[in-house]
Enzyme design. Structure first.
Site, PDB file in Angstrom:
ATOM      1  N   ARG A 152       2.649  20.097   6.412  1.00  7.19           N
ATOM      2  CA  ARG A 152       3.688  19.172   6.915  1.00  7.19           C
ATOM      3  C   ARG A 152       4.797  19.876   7.705  1.00  7.19           C
ATOM      4  O   ARG A 152       5.196  19.377   8.758  1.00  7.19           O
ATOM      5  CB  ARG A 152       4.273  18.336   5.777  1.00  7.19           C
ATOM      6  N   CYS A 155      -2.027  33.880  10.287  1.00 11.28           N
ATOM      7  CA  CYS A 155      -1.697  34.650  11.492  1.00 11.28           C
ATOM      8  C   CYS A 155      -1.289  33.772  12.649  1.00 11.28           C
ATOM      9  O   CYS A 155      -1.960  33.743  13.689  1.00 11.28           O
ATOM     10  CB  CYS A 155      -2.911  35.492  11.864  1.00 11.28           C
ATOM     11  N   GLU A 156      -0.269  32.990  12.475  1.00 12.68           N
ATOM     12  CA  GLU A 156       0.359  32.344  13.617  1.00 12.68           C
ATOM     13  C   GLU A 156       1.794  31.998  13.253  1.00 12.68           C
ATOM     14  O   GLU A 156       2.104  31.729  12.086  1.00 12.68           O
ATOM     15  CB  GLU A 156      -0.410  31.125  14.112  1.00 12.68           C
ATOM     16  N   GLU A 201       0.838  -1.219   0.000  1.00 12.06           N
ATOM     17  CA  GLU A 201       0.000   0.000   0.000  1.00 12.06           C
ATOM     18  C   GLU A 201       0.863   1.255   0.000  1.00 12.06           C
ATOM     19  O   GLU A 201       0.760   2.086   0.912  1.00 12.06           O
ATOM     20  CB  GLU A 201      -0.884   0.023   1.260  1.00 12.06           C
ATOM     21  N   PRO A 202       1.725   1.434  -0.979  1.00 14.72           N
ATOM     22  CA  PRO A 202       2.550   2.641  -0.961  1.00 14.72           C
ATOM     23  C   PRO A 202       1.730   3.878  -1.323  1.00 14.72           C
ATOM     24  O   PRO A 202       0.873   3.838  -2.198  1.00 14.72           O
ATOM     25  CB  PRO A 202       3.597   2.367  -2.046  1.00 14.72           C
ATOM     26  N   GLY A 203       1.984   4.959  -0.598  1.00 16.08           N
ATOM     27  CA  GLY A 203       1.364   6.234  -0.944  1.00 16.08           C
ATOM     28  C   GLY A 203       2.454   7.197  -1.354  1.00 16.08           C
ATOM     29  O   GLY A 203       2.678   7.506  -2.526  1.00 16.08           O
ATOM     30  N   TYR A 219       0.501  13.961   0.867  1.00 15.27           N
ATOM     31  CA  TYR A 219       0.086  14.608   2.110  1.00 15.27           C
ATOM     32  C   TYR A 219       0.209  16.127   2.014  1.00 15.27           C
ATOM     33  O   TYR A 219       0.513  16.808   2.989  1.00 15.27           O
ATOM     34  CB  TYR A 219       0.873  14.028   3.302  1.00 15.27           C
TER      35      TYR A 219
HETATM   36  N1  LLP Z   1      -1.338   1.930   4.545  1.00 17.18           N
HETATM   37  C1  LLP Z   1      -1.786   2.367   5.736  1.00 17.18           C
HETATM   38  C2  LLP Z   1      -2.632   1.483   6.543  1.00 17.18           C
HETATM   39  C3  LLP Z   1      -1.437   3.652   6.188  1.00 17.18           C
HETATM   40  O1  LLP Z   1      -1.879   4.072   7.379  1.00 17.18           O
HETATM   41  C4  LLP Z   1      -0.609   4.479   5.385  1.00 17.18           C
HETATM   42  C5  LLP Z   1      -0.248   5.829   5.814  1.00 17.18           C
HETATM   43  C6  LLP Z   1      -0.176   3.985   4.146  1.00 17.18           C
HETATM   44  C7  LLP Z   1      -0.552   2.703   3.762  1.00 17.18           C
HETATM   45  C8  LLP Z   1       0.679   4.779   3.220  1.00 17.18           C
HETATM   46  O2  LLP Z   1       1.909   5.088   3.770  1.00 17.18           O
HETATM   47  P1  LLP Z   1       3.036   5.779   2.851  1.00 17.18           P
HETATM   48  O3  LLP Z   1       3.472   4.762   1.827  1.00 17.18           O
HETATM   49  O4  LLP Z   1       2.431   6.961   2.208  1.00 17.18           O
HETATM   50  O5  LLP Z   1       4.099   6.118   3.811  1.00 17.18           O
HETATM   51  N2  LLP Z   1       0.489  12.764   6.912  1.00 17.18           N
HETATM   52  C9  LLP Z   1       1.759  12.127   7.183  1.00 17.18           C
HETATM   53  C10 LLP Z   1       1.774  10.673   6.752  1.00 17.18           C
HETATM   54  C11 LLP Z   1       0.663   9.837   7.344  1.00 17.18           C
HETATM   55  C12 LLP Z   1       0.690   8.412   6.913  1.00 17.18           C
HETATM   56  C13 LLP Z   1      -0.528   7.694   7.361  1.00 17.18           C
HETATM   57  N3  LLP Z   1      -0.650   6.332   6.915  1.00 17.18           N
HETATM   58  C14 LLP Z   1       2.871  12.931   6.509  1.00 17.18           C
HETATM   59  O6  LLP Z   1       2.591  13.955   5.920  1.00 17.18           O
HETATM   60  O7  LLP Z   1       4.032  12.559   6.609  1.00 17.18           O
END
Ligand code: LLP
Length: 421
Positions: free
Chosen positions: A314, A346-347, A275-277, A375
């Protein structure tokens, strides 16, 4: 590698000059590269081949439907964590049998939506959720394919807010209780147990925590099989980090990650999901902003941008670093200066970088935040009644607005005034 390069002194997204997009949509805006999204998705599918596998893009990192359609057309699956994300995946034309539903608190409405619309599997995170899913599926006369997310108690060695695999985190069931929970799952109507799920955190810059977690999953697979369960699918989560600092970050490559997966769980005969994001979307996007003012302060100079913390949270939220570069390429040996790069909100927390060494820029110039695809837009808000900024997708020499900037009328019309006022 990405497709945001200087050409003839101007930053381009693939073959499109960034100032051309700025002229068309105004600043600030997000811009994404189709070629980079495609390349990163393919790196994963190549790294996992020839294992049977599905790369499920974590929609939470970048959820614009046009981006999802780009990846979906390549055959990607999708990892969703809400009913809204499920609907986005479907709106992008991704079939239900390529959508996995993760998340620690799925509601019965969300379960119903996915069960009736079609789903590849639910990644169940707790016993109460498992029992609720059993009831919902039974009431619909349907069967829910499930994996159970185990918490392997591994330190992902990443930012504390995005580590998920320690026993003190809210995610998954303790791996030590897995036998009990799988035994209960086998007795519940409306559920079909097909595998195991794990996700230990995000922005991991070493492979070792993955290795520890996946070895535990391999052991658990053998144990559960010995206890009579059918385990045919392993969802190994996302989390592989990206180089936020071009100059010195070198996180592991997808090929090495793929080799690790083969080494740890490749001999179990399971279908593998990941599940890469961030690794797919992060470096596929820039946030482009205009410089409003250069302000000379007491002992420090400020670059005041038209982008702010509500557009890219971020840095304020995690102290995250994003490289910032001028859109007009500075000549070799151009003078540099340290700036505090800030937004209009304003912070004081609305600070993108402190004392950042940058080539000299002036009011009216454009700057770009790198690695802002993941993100970024998805975490934006309208704090200070700043409209959500446009998203633009580039492919070769074409670009299209894939989410328009709302007008102030649209924003104000969302509020309603009660009859008593
Ligand atoms: N699968 C699950 C169950 C997750 O909770 C996440 C991310 C992913 C996959 C994807 O992870 P990735 O490959 O993108 O690292 N907002 C934060 C990151 C939060 C990640 C939450 N879960 C940031 O800006 O760094």
């Amino acid at each position: 590698m990405d497709h945001f390069l200087y050409r003839n002194g101007t930053l381009h997204a693939e073959d499109v000059a960034i100032p051309d997009i700025a002229a068309a949509v105004g600043t600030p805006f997000y811009v994404y590269s189709t070629a980079t999204l495609t390349r990163h998705y393919r790196l994963f599918t190549e790294a996992l081949s020839p294992l049977p596998h599905l790369v499920c893009f974590a929609i939470k990192s970048l959820s614009n439907v046009a981006v999802l359609k780009t990846l979906g057309n390549l055959g990607a699956g999708m990892d969703v964590v809400s009913g809204g994300e499920y609907l986005r995946a479907r709106a992008a034309g991704v079939p239900g049998d390529r959508i996995v539903f993760s998340g620690v608190g799925k509601t019965r409405d969300e379960m119903r939506l996915a069960l009736t619309g079609g789903i590849r599997q639910f990644n169940v995170e707790s016993e109460p959720e498992m029992r609720a899913l059993s009831e919902v599926a039974t009431s619909l006369g349907l069967t829910a394919p499930i994996t159970i997310r185990v918490n392997p108690d591994v330190d992902a060695r990443t930012h504390e807010k995005i580590a998920t695999g320690r026993s003190e985190n809210k995610f998954g069931i303790p791996i030590a209780r897995a036998s009990l929970v799988y035994a209960e799952a086998a007795t519940l109507p409306g559920l079909q147990v097909i595998g195991i799920d794990v996700h230990i955190g995000s922005q991991l810059t070493e492979l070792e925590p993955f290795e520890q977690a996946y070895l535990k999953v391999a052991d658990l697979t053998r144990r559960l099989r010995a206890e009579g369960h059918t385990i045919t699918r392993l969802d190994l989560g996302g989390g592989l980090g990206i180089p936020y600092r071009r100059s010195n970050d070198a996180p592991p490559l997808p090929t090495d990650y793929g080799a690790l997966i083969k080494r740890t769980v490749g001999d179990l005969g399971c279908e593998i999901e990941i599940e890469p994001g961030r690794l797919i979307s992060g470096n596929a996007g820039l946030l482009v902003s205009g410089v409003i003012y250069v302000k000379h302060g007491e002992g420090r100079d400020f670059l005041i941008l038209d982008a702010a913390m509500n557009d890219l949270v971020r840095p304020s939220m995690y102290g995250a670093h994003h490289d910032i570069i001028p859109v007009a390429e500075p000549p070799v040996g151009a003078p540099r200066q340290e700036f505090d790069v800030v937004g209009q909100v304003c912070e004081t927390g609305d600070t993108f970088a402190r004392g950042r060494d940058l080539p000299l820029v002036a009011a009216g110039d454009l700057v770009a935040f790198r690695s802002a695809g993941a993100y970024g837009a998805v975490m934006a808000s309208e704090y200070n009644t700043r409209p959500l900024i446009p998203e633009v997708l580039v492919q070769g020499d074409q670009f299209a607005v894939i989410r328009a900037r709302p007008s102030f009328d649209e924003i104000l019309n969302r509020d309603t005034i009660p009859a008593w006022l």
